[in-house]
Design a protein around this motif. Structure first.
Motif, PDB file in Angstrom:
ATOM      1  N   HIS A 353      26.001 108.169  38.763  1.00 29.81           N
ATOM      2  CA  HIS A 353      26.325 107.423  37.539  1.00 29.81           C
ATOM      3  C   HIS A 353      25.320 106.298  37.264  1.00 29.81           C
ATOM      4  O   HIS A 353      25.553 105.486  36.367  1.00 29.81           O
ATOM      5  CB  HIS A 353      27.713 106.780  37.575  1.00 29.81           C
ATOM      6  CG  HIS A 353      28.848 107.718  37.811  1.00 29.81           C
ATOM      7  ND1 HIS A 353      30.155 107.411  37.494  1.00 29.81           N
ATOM      8  CD2 HIS A 353      28.915 108.963  38.338  1.00 29.81           C
ATOM      9  CE1 HIS A 353      30.959 108.414  37.823  1.00 29.81           C
ATOM     10  NE2 HIS A 353      30.216 109.368  38.344  1.00 29.81           N
ATOM     11  N   GLY A 354      24.264 106.210  38.082  1.00 37.11           N
ATOM     12  CA  GLY A 354      23.414 105.020  38.002  1.00 37.11           C
ATOM     13  C   GLY A 354      24.225 103.771  38.302  1.00 37.11           C
ATOM     14  O   GLY A 354      23.857 102.659  37.944  1.00 37.11           O
ATOM     15  N   MET A 355      25.362 103.976  38.991  1.00 37.75           N
ATOM     16  CA  MET A 355      26.349 102.942  39.317  1.00 37.75           C
ATOM     17  C   MET A 355      26.936 102.294  38.059  1.00 37.75           C
ATOM     18  O   MET A 355      27.634 101.276  38.147  1.00 37.75           O
ATOM     19  CB  MET A 355      25.779 101.877  40.253  1.00 37.75           C
ATOM     20  CG  MET A 355      26.829 101.211  41.119  1.00 37.75           C
ATOM     21  SD  MET A 355      26.069 100.166  42.399  1.00 37.75           S
ATOM     22  CE  MET A 355      27.549  99.456  43.116  1.00 37.75           C
ATOM     23  N   GLN A 356      26.613 102.873  36.884  1.00 39.24           N
ATOM     24  CA  GLN A 356      27.103 102.364  35.592  1.00 39.24           C
ATOM     25  C   GLN A 356      26.655 100.932  35.320  1.00 39.24           C
ATOM     26  O   GLN A 356      27.185 100.261  34.438  1.00 39.24           O
ATOM     27  CB  GLN A 356      28.632 102.477  35.517  1.00 39.24           C
ATOM     28  CG  GLN A 356      29.150 103.891  35.612  1.00 39.24           C
ATOM     29  CD  GLN A 356      30.635 104.019  35.850  1.00 39.24           C
ATOM     30  OE1 GLN A 356      31.096 104.956  36.483  1.00 39.24           O
ATOM     31  NE2 GLN A 356      31.416 103.076  35.345  1.00 39.24           N
ATOM     32  N   PHE A 357      25.672 100.484  36.087  1.00 47.65           N
ATOM     33  CA  PHE A 357      25.198  99.112  35.931  1.00 47.65           C
ATOM     34  C   PHE A 357      23.766  99.010  36.419  1.00 47.65           C
ATOM     35  O   PHE A 357      23.437  99.461  37.518  1.00 47.65           O
ATOM     36  CB  PHE A 357      26.079  98.153  36.752  1.00 47.65           C
ATOM     37  CG  PHE A 357      25.502  96.770  36.913  1.00 47.65           C
ATOM     38  CD1 PHE A 357      25.389  95.917  35.826  1.00 47.65           C
ATOM     39  CD2 PHE A 357      25.052  96.328  38.151  1.00 47.65           C
ATOM     40  CE1 PHE A 357      24.849  94.647  35.974  1.00 47.65           C
ATOM     41  CE2 PHE A 357      24.516  95.062  38.319  1.00 47.65           C
ATOM     42  CZ  PHE A 357      24.413  94.220  37.214  1.00 47.65           C
ATOM     43  N   GLY A 358      22.899  98.447  35.592  1.00 45.47           N
ATOM     44  CA  GLY A 358      21.516  98.276  36.005  1.00 45.47           C
ATOM     45  C   GLY A 358      20.625  97.929  34.835  1.00 45.47           C
ATOM     46  O   GLY A 358      21.089  97.593  33.745  1.00 45.47           O
ATOM     47  N   ARG A 391      22.714 110.719  34.635  1.00 44.79           N
ATOM     48  CA  ARG A 391      23.415 109.441  34.806  1.00 44.79           C
ATOM     49  C   ARG A 391      24.918 109.537  34.540  1.00 44.79           C
ATOM     50  O   ARG A 391      25.628 108.542  34.688  1.00 44.79           O
ATOM     51  CB  ARG A 391      22.790 108.391  33.876  1.00 44.79           C
ATOM     52  CG  ARG A 391      21.335 108.064  34.233  1.00 44.79           C
ATOM     53  CD  ARG A 391      20.605 107.441  33.053  1.00 44.79           C
ATOM     54  NE  ARG A 391      19.224 107.098  33.360  1.00 44.79           N
ATOM     55  CZ  ARG A 391      18.202 107.968  33.318  1.00 44.79           C
ATOM     56  NH1 ARG A 391      18.431 109.241  32.983  1.00 44.79           N
ATOM     57  NH2 ARG A 391      16.982 107.587  33.590  1.00 44.79           N
ATOM     58  N   GLY A 392      25.399 110.705  34.174  1.00 44.87           N
ATOM     59  CA  GLY A 392      26.828 110.912  33.994  1.00 44.87           C
ATOM     60  C   GLY A 392      27.287 110.746  32.563  1.00 44.87           C
ATOM     61  O   GLY A 392      26.779 109.903  31.818  1.00 44.87           O
ATOM     62  N   PHE A 393      28.279 111.534  32.197  1.00 45.20           N
ATOM     63  CA  PHE A 393      28.860 111.491  30.851  1.00 45.20           C
ATOM     64  C   PHE A 393      29.995 110.475  30.790  1.00 45.20           C
ATOM     65  O   PHE A 393      30.175 109.773  29.804  1.00 45.20           O
ATOM     66  CB  PHE A 393      29.384 112.885  30.492  1.00 45.20           C
ATOM     67  CG  PHE A 393      29.918 113.024  29.100  1.00 45.20           C
ATOM     68  CD1 PHE A 393      29.094 113.420  28.062  1.00 45.20           C
ATOM     69  CD2 PHE A 393      31.267 112.788  28.826  1.00 45.20           C
ATOM     70  CE1 PHE A 393      29.595 113.566  26.766  1.00 45.20           C
ATOM     71  CE2 PHE A 393      31.773 112.932  27.541  1.00 45.20           C
ATOM     72  CZ  PHE A 393      30.932 113.317  26.504  1.00 45.20           C
ATOM     73  N   GLY A 394      30.770 110.407  31.863  1.00 51.35           N
ATOM     74  CA  GLY A 394      31.942 109.532  31.880  1.00 51.35           C
ATOM     75  C   GLY A 394      31.759 108.316  32.774  1.00 51.35           C
ATOM     76  O   GLY A 394      30.640 107.850  33.000  1.00 51.35           O
TER      77      GLY A 394
END
Length: 417
Positions: A353-358, A391-394
């Protein structure tokens, strides 16, 4: 996590949160120091601790509930959103204050050496620096608010053209749309989901692939979205694999039979979606008398379940064939795929998810997840063997995205001339 481990985690979490609250309070207190009314200052100080101390207790209680339930509910996600927003905001403020403290200690030490202990007074905090620290910490605060409300639906198309010496001529210009990590149980806004799916459909690729984590825990989570995602069609088919969340391992079940029944339903959901689920197997994609091999394995992850059997999936495949692998966790590529004697030309993964943060800019690419996964987003290459990490959809746990937006990947295969 066992009871002792859980207790240690909760104590550490509370102490860490309290430390950040106390450190940022130093800036807050410095700014209030110029007020004339002592009573007002006391009230504002008390209000600070009631709010932030209360949040710390709320977060610790929520984690205790998560450990007890064995899953992160939709309500828990809201608490985690608040916690992460506050922690990142406070950490930015703390960096400034800590830098000032280093300088203040150097000043005090120098004064002690020059003037003697009796002449030394520890320098006070600079009011303007405290104000600056709090002002700059508003940047992550507003970023997280945006990420929680809008950023998680900021679907972005990433396009990559990859060149191969041995790509069959018929597949020169062949396109693949990849989605990964839908995590259906986290979505509540079906209009937003449809927006992302429509963007994927608009790419009009030759092949569609989904690389795992369809749900958070239960197969039923995808039910409200089946009629949205099954609109995705591609001339050469739609294929999918299993991710680590799809087994239902991160939730408590009333029995082994209930868990098995859930997984059986999960398998059937792929048929409803119109996806050909590859479970340690391969298929041949044919075009104009030539072919490539599409391989799909179960989840294989360092530190996670490693159920995927690459050798079984490759049985009967000619080593000279051009091969594309769907494998959910990019650590599989690091530990097994890139050294497989039978060359796998391209691996498509997700999971991080790219950790959803960056931060992702032409100059800077950073996310905390890089300290766990060296290949956490985008394209990498090892001696002509490529890995692309979606990087993920959700989203999951933290129901937002800050700087790492939900992704629709389009890969174009090209033959080197």
């Amino acid at each position: 996590m066992n009871q002792v481990g859980g207790l240690i985690f909760l104590i550490a979490l509370f102490l860490f949160s309290t430390f950040l609250n106390w450190y940022v309070f130093q800036a807050y207190k410095t700014i209030l120091s110029g007020m004339d009314s002592e009573r007002t200052k006391h009230v504002l100080n008390l209000l600070y601790w009631l709010i932030f101390g209360g949040v710390s207790i709320w977060v610790v209680y929520t984690f205790q509930q998560i450990f007890k339930a064995g899953e992160i509910s939709y309500a828990h996600q809201h608490v985690l959103n608040v916690f992460l927003t506050i922690v990142v905001t406070q950490l930015v403020c703390t960096v400034f204050l800590f830098g000032e403290d280093i300088f203040r200690n150097i000043q005090a030490g120098f004064s002690l050496l020059m003037n003697g202990k009796s002449a030394t007074s520890f320098p006070s905090r600079l009011k303007w620096l405290s104000m600056l620290a709090l002002a700059i910490s508003m940047v992550p605060l507003t970023s997280f608010v945006y990420g929680i409300t809008k950023g998680k639906y900021n679907f972005t198309v990433h396009k990559e053209v990859i060149y191969f010496d041995d790509l069959p001529e018929a597949f020169d210009g062949f396109t693949i749309t990849q989605l990964s990590d839908i995590h259906a149980g986290s979505f509540k806004d079906m209009k937003a989901v449809k927006k992302g799916v429509d963007l994927a459909i608009a790419q009009q690729s030759d092949l569609f692939v989904f690389t795992g984590d369809l749900v958070n825990h239960e197969a039923s989570e995808i039910d409200p979205m089946i009629d949205i995602f099954n609109k995705i069609k591609a001339p050469f088919g739609q294929f999918s694999i299993i991710g680590n969340h799809d087994y239902g391992d991160y939730v408590s079940w009333e029995s082994k039979d209930a868990k098995a029944e859930n997984f059986k339903k999960f398998i059937n959901q792929h048929s409803k979606l119109g996806y050909n689920l590859l479970i340690d197997e391969h298929v041949t994609i044919e075009k104009d008398g030539q072919h490539i091999i599409l391989v799909g394995v179960q989840n294989w992850g360092k530190g996670f379940q490693s159920k995927g059997d690459l050798q079984k999936a490759l049985e009967g495949v000619d080593p000279q064939d051009f091969k594309i692998l769907l494998s959910h966790d990019p650590s599989h590529w690091d530990y097994e795929v890139k050294v497989e004697p039978r060359k796998i030309h391209l691996t498509l993964s997700g999971h991080t998810h790219g950790m959803q943060f960056g931060i992702e800019t032409p100059i800077i690419k950073w996310s905390p997840v890089q300290y766990r996964y060296p290949n956490w987003a985008g394209l990498t290459d090892h001696e002509g063997r490529f890995l692309y990490v979606n990087r993920g959809f959700g989203f999951h746990a933290f129901s937002g995205r800050v700087g790492i937006w939900p992704e629709i990947t389009v890969i174009e295969l090209r033959k080197k001339r």
